[in-house]
Design a protein around this motif. Structure first.
Motif, PDB file in Angstrom:
ATOM      1  N   LEU A 277       0.826  -1.205   0.000  1.00  9.08           N
ATOM      2  CA  LEU A 277       0.000   0.000   0.000  1.00  9.08           C
ATOM      3  C   LEU A 277       0.858   1.253   0.000  1.00  9.08           C
ATOM      4  O   LEU A 277       1.935   1.284   0.602  1.00  9.08           O
ATOM      5  CB  LEU A 277      -0.889   0.034   1.247  1.00  9.08           C
ATOM      6  CG  LEU A 277      -1.939  -1.076   1.388  1.00  9.08           C
ATOM      7  CD1 LEU A 277      -2.465  -1.096   2.810  1.00  9.08           C
ATOM      8  CD2 LEU A 277      -3.060  -0.855   0.401  1.00  9.08           C
ATOM      9  N   SER A 278       0.370   2.286  -0.673  1.00  9.23           N
ATOM     10  CA  SER A 278       1.033   3.575  -0.548  1.00  9.23           C
ATOM     11  C   SER A 278       0.804   4.113   0.861  1.00  9.23           C
ATOM     12  O   SER A 278      -0.158   3.726   1.546  1.00  9.23           O
ATOM     13  CB  SER A 278       0.478   4.569  -1.573  1.00  9.23           C
ATOM     14  OG  SER A 278      -0.806   5.026  -1.181  1.00  9.23           O
ATOM     15  N   TYR A 279       1.658   5.002   1.284  1.00  9.70           N
ATOM     16  CA  TYR A 279       1.504   5.664   2.583  1.00  9.70           C
ATOM     17  C   TYR A 279       0.109   6.251   2.704  1.00  9.70           C
ATOM     18  O   TYR A 279      -0.581   6.075   3.719  1.00  9.70           O
ATOM     19  CB  TYR A 279       2.563   6.754   2.686  1.00  9.70           C
ATOM     20  CG  TYR A 279       2.411   7.722   3.829  1.00  9.70           C
ATOM     21  CD1 TYR A 279       3.157   7.554   4.998  1.00  9.70           C
ATOM     22  CD2 TYR A 279       1.569   8.823   3.748  1.00  9.70           C
ATOM     23  CE1 TYR A 279       3.047   8.458   6.055  1.00  9.70           C
ATOM     24  CE2 TYR A 279       1.443   9.724   4.790  1.00  9.70           C
ATOM     25  CZ  TYR A 279       2.178   9.545   5.937  1.00  9.70           C
ATOM     26  OH  TYR A 279       2.069  10.434   6.970  1.00  9.70           O
ATOM     27  N   ALA A 280      -0.338   6.951   1.650  1.00 11.99           N
ATOM     28  CA  ALA A 280      -1.630   7.626   1.704  1.00 11.99           C
ATOM     29  C   ALA A 280      -2.778   6.630   1.825  1.00 11.99           C
ATOM     30  O   ALA A 280      -3.703   6.809   2.633  1.00 11.99           O
ATOM     31  CB  ALA A 280      -1.810   8.502   0.468  1.00 11.99           C
ATOM     32  N   ASP A 281      -2.738   5.556   1.015  1.00 16.46           N
ATOM     33  CA  ASP A 281      -3.806   4.556   1.077  1.00 16.46           C
ATOM     34  C   ASP A 281      -3.831   3.850   2.430  1.00 16.46           C
ATOM     35  O   ASP A 281      -4.909   3.530   2.955  1.00 16.46           O
ATOM     36  CB  ASP A 281      -3.642   3.533  -0.041  1.00 16.46           C
ATOM     37  CG  ASP A 281      -3.970   4.103  -1.408  1.00 16.46           C
ATOM     38  OD1 ASP A 281      -4.687   5.117  -1.465  1.00 16.46           O
ATOM     39  OD2 ASP A 281      -3.497   3.549  -2.414  1.00 16.46           O
ATOM     40  N   LEU A 282      -2.662   3.588   2.982  1.00 12.56           N
ATOM     41  CA  LEU A 282      -2.594   2.951   4.294  1.00 12.56           C
ATOM     42  C   LEU A 282      -3.229   3.840   5.356  1.00 12.56           C
ATOM     43  O   LEU A 282      -3.972   3.366   6.227  1.00 12.56           O
ATOM     44  CB  LEU A 282      -1.138   2.652   4.652  1.00 12.56           C
ATOM     45  CG  LEU A 282      -0.877   1.955   5.995  1.00 12.56           C
ATOM     46  CD1 LEU A 282      -1.591   0.622   6.063  1.00 12.56           C
ATOM     47  CD2 LEU A 282       0.622   1.772   6.202  1.00 12.56           C
TER      48      LEU A 282
END
Length: 349
Positions: free
Chosen positions: A231-236
């Motif tokens: 996951l990207s940082y933002a999605d996480l």
């Protein structure tokens, strides 16, 4: 797999030297194009994600990822007369990528192939072929062919940037940095031990490093047969972080510099506060290293070029983890070297 990981410094040096002369042809090909679209699957798709970020951040060219099924199944009548379409395939024979390149050309695109086989169908049909010099790769998990693709992305982005030689000095440092990481293996054994302790894992990175995080997650899944969320940082941050508990090991990847390091450091602290079993960090700066439970050394390279070497410690961890779990890292269960997306095309294995 271990042998091919060790071959990466030489493969990268060959690839960079071989592809630099193509910069003039790439600039000419893209001269009247307003956007770049990438077409790929699997590890090649993760290399394309790096290419997309690098083109937008470094070269200032709008870029995106195209879904091959738009061409191969929907046969969409798109106007691609302002597009440069970059098709990425290690073998150059993945049928849907070959078909998508032909479709793009029919729709007015100019095409670039990134492949490890200059005699492949993909290379032969492209306007410009960037043929990587990884050499024959026997292990099913892509290692040296993947990092060679990253080198091709760096050459492409450099060629289309206002200063085509701006990345050269940093690119020249990559082979030595990869050699150092392979030789020193700092933190690799400890990281593999932590990942072996639980089947629950998530991997995260951000920005230029996002494709590297997805590639690390893919390698753990396909080689070690563990379900992993990349996951990207933002999605996480937007919800999935809620699932983190004492059964989860988190693997975070960060360049040593750039605007994303502080956020990745904050994420490491947050995951620890949420009770993660362990937080493993690859790369980053001193603050990032202090924030994680197990730190694995990353490359001393600037953010724009870091992904070419940052994936190498993750490869070493995966190869070590597979053997620790009693698995064969060279031939993961149910996988073949050349993958065709649709079973009807699965005639090359």
């Amino acid at each position: 797999m271990a042998r091919e990981i060790a071959e990466q410094p030489a493969a990268l040096a060959r690839t960079i030297e071989s592809l630099r002369p193509e910069r003039t042809a790439l600039r000419k090909l893209a001269a009247d194009r307003r956007m770049v679209l990438f077409v790929a699957r699997g590890s090649s798709d993760n290399a394309a994600i790096y290419g997309r970020y690098l083109l937008e951040v470094h070269a200032g060219i709008a870029s995106g990822l195209a879904a091959p099924s738009v061409a191969t199944h929907y046969h969409a009548q798109l106007d691609l007369s302002e597009a440069l379409v970059v098709c990425v395939s290690q073998s150059g024979e993945t049928q849907e990528i070959v078909e998508t390149q032909a479709w793009a050309a029919e729709r007015g695109a100019r095409t670039v192939a990134v492949t490890n086989d200059g005699g492949s169908s993909l290379a032969g049909a492209a306007d410009v072929a960037l043929v990587t010099q990884a050499g024959t790769e026997i292990a099913v998990p892509a290692t040296k062919s993947y990092t060679a693709q990253l080198a091709a992305m760096a050459v492409l982005a450099g060629a289309l940037a206002p200063e085509p030689e701006a990345l050269d000095r940093d690119l020249d440092q990559v082979p030595d940095e990869v050699e150092r990481l392979i030789t020193q293996r700092a933190g690799v054994e400890d990281a593999a031990e932590q990942l072996a302790s639980t089947a629950e894992a998530l991997v995260s990175g951000r920005g230029i490093v996002f494709g590297t995080a997805l590639e690390a997650a893919l390698k753990i899944e396909e080689t070690c047969l563990r379900p992993v969320r990349g996951l990207s940082y933002a999605d996480l941050r937007h919800g999935p972080i809620a699932v983190v508990d004492a059964e989860h090991v988190a693997l975070l990847l960060s360049a040593a510099d750039g605007p994303m390091v502080s956020g990745m450091t904050d994420l490491a602290h947050d995951l620890d506060n949420r009770g993660a079993a362990s937080v493993i960090g690859i790369g980053g700066d001193d603050g990032f290293a202090d924030a994680v439970d197990v730190h694995v050394a990353g490359p001393a390279l600037p953010e724009l070029i870091a992904p070419l070497a940052l994936i190498v410690p993750a490869q070493l961890i995966v190869e070590t983890l597979a053997r620790r779990l009693g698995l064969n890292p060279d031939a993961p269960r149910g996988l073949n070297k050349v993958t065709q997306t649709d079973p009807s095309d699965d005639h090359e294995h």
